[in-house]
Design an enzyme around this catalytic site. Structure first.
Site, short mmCIF file in Angstrom:
data_model
loop_
_atom_site.label_atom_id
_atom_site.label_comp_id
_atom_site.label_asym_id
_atom_site.label_seq_id
_atom_site.Cartn_x
_atom_site.Cartn_y
_atom_site.Cartn_z
N GLY A 95 2.07 2.87 10.79
CA GLY A 95 3.03 3.96 10.59
C GLY A 95 3.68 4.43 11.88
N SER A 136 3.06 -1.52 10.63
CA SER A 136 4.50 -1.53 10.91
C SER A 136 5.15 -2.90 10.66
CB SER A 136 4.80 -1.04 12.33
OG SER A 136 4.38 0.31 12.48
N LYS A 141 0.13 4.21 -0.41
CA LYS A 141 -0.55 5.42 0.08
C LYS A 141 -0.29 6.58 -0.89
CE LYS A 141 -0.39 3.46 4.66
NZ LYS A 141 -0.35 3.64 6.10
N ASN A 160 0.88 -1.18 0.00
CA ASN A 160 0.00 0.00 0.00
C ASN A 160 0.91 1.23 0.00
OD1 ASN A 160 -1.83 2.02 0.46
ND2 ASN A 160 -2.37 1.37 2.55
N GLU A 176 -7.10 5.14 7.55
CA GLU A 176 -6.84 6.55 7.21
C GLU A 176 -8.05 7.16 6.50
OE1 GLU A 176 -3.14 5.84 5.19
OE2 GLU A 176 -2.17 5.44 7.11
N HIS A 228 -9.68 1.46 4.62
CA HIS A 228 -8.44 1.71 5.36
C HIS A 228 -8.71 2.71 6.48
CE1 HIS A 228 -4.40 2.94 6.38
NE2 HIS A 228 -3.99 1.83 5.81
N GLU A 232 -5.74 -4.32 10.79
CA GLU A 232 -4.73 -3.27 10.96
C GLU A 232 -5.05 -2.46 12.21
OE1 GLU A 232 -2.71 -2.39 6.91
OE2 GLU A 232 -4.40 -1.05 7.16
P1 PGA Z 1 2.48 0.73 7.78
O1 PGA Z 1 1.04 0.87 7.13
O2 PGA Z 1 3.07 -0.57 7.28
O3 PGA Z 1 3.25 1.93 7.31
O4 PGA Z 1 2.28 0.69 9.25
C1 PGA Z 1 0.20 -0.23 6.91
C2 PGA Z 1 -1.08 0.23 6.29
O5 PGA Z 1 -1.57 1.31 6.65
O6 PGA Z 1 -1.65 -0.45 5.41
#
Ligand code: PGA
Length: 249
Positions: free
Chosen positions: A171, A210, A12, A10, A95, A93, A165
């Protein structure tokens, strides 16, 4: 039941034509050792589609409109994604839920639209730190899943994947322990099994938050963790490939 691992990148809102070319060159030179999906920003889907053609990796989008074609400025429909070679799409997601007000009902509608045209949804669910500390993890995730199951039979959802998640792990560099993740993954599978046991047994439940080369193997070793949805670490092709290698079963 043996489920083939899946690892999705992903990206983003990251990348540029030049950066993507470099990533794709590195990725293409060392074919990933498990099923992979690469999800770039929508403006780069066509660029990535072309480069992935010979790699065996599949193309994914990060979002889809819950509407069909028409006067919806700024939206991208499921039909359009399919038209440019997309096979998978991330929906719900955290976000998008937190920053763009996507409700669980909207997430269900997006998954339904995706399935209607034959796209495979990666449905994201996860609790915030506050919800976890209040002991509400299962309740929150079950409600998020229920809104999707109301519109999409689990037999159809099983063509895609669920991504667990935890919001506090995205993140942040703070990963759920393999045991914490396994516990939630098993609970998700049990909820799905209440709808259809065979579909639940075959459906891939990915972990995201992460994941990096150094922690991927122990996460993927858990019986109900069938791969990962990778954000930050997927921006470096070598790291993404190392995570894919860790997912090989
Ligand atoms: P990250 O994000 O690996 O940077 O923690 C995962 C995600 O949001 O899909």
């Amino acid at each position: 039941m043996a489920r083939a691992s899946l690892v999705a990148a992903n990206w983003k809102m990251n990348g540029s034509r030049a950066d993507n070319d470099r990533w794709l060159q590195e990725f293409g030179a060392a074919p990933a050792r498990c099923a992979t999906v690469v999800c770039p920003p929508s403006v780069y889907l066509a660029q990535v589609a072309q480069a992935l053609a010979d790699t065996g990796a599949q193309l994914g989008a990060q979002n889809v409109s819950e509407r069909s074609a028409g006067a919806w400025t700024g939206e991208v429909s499921a039909e359009m994604l399919l038209d440019v070679g997309v096979g998978w799409v991330i929906v719900g997601h955290s976000e998008r839920r937190a920053a763009f007000g996507e409700t669980s009902e909207a997430v269900g509608a997006k998954a339904e639209r995706a399935l209607a045209v034959g796209l495979r949804p990666i449905v994201c669910v996860g609790e915030t730190l506050e919800q976890r500390e209040q002991g509400r993890t299962a309740e929150v995730i079950f409600a998020q899943l229920a809104a999707v199951l109301q519109r999409c039979p689990v037999q159809r959802l099983a063509t895609g994947a669920i991504a667990y998640e935890p919001v506090w792990a995205i993140g942040t560099g703070r990963t759920a322990t393999p045991e914490q993740a396994q516990q939630v993954h098993a609970a998700i599978r049990a909820q799905l099994a209440g709808h259809d046991a065979d579909s639940a047994a075959g459906l891939r439940v990915l972990y995201g938050g992460s994941v990096k080369p150094s922690n991927a193997r122990e996460l993927f070793a858990q019986p109900d963790i069938d791969g990962g949805l990778i954000g930050g670490a997927s921006l470096v092709a070598a790291d993404f490939l190392a995570i894919c290698a860790a997912a090989q079963r």
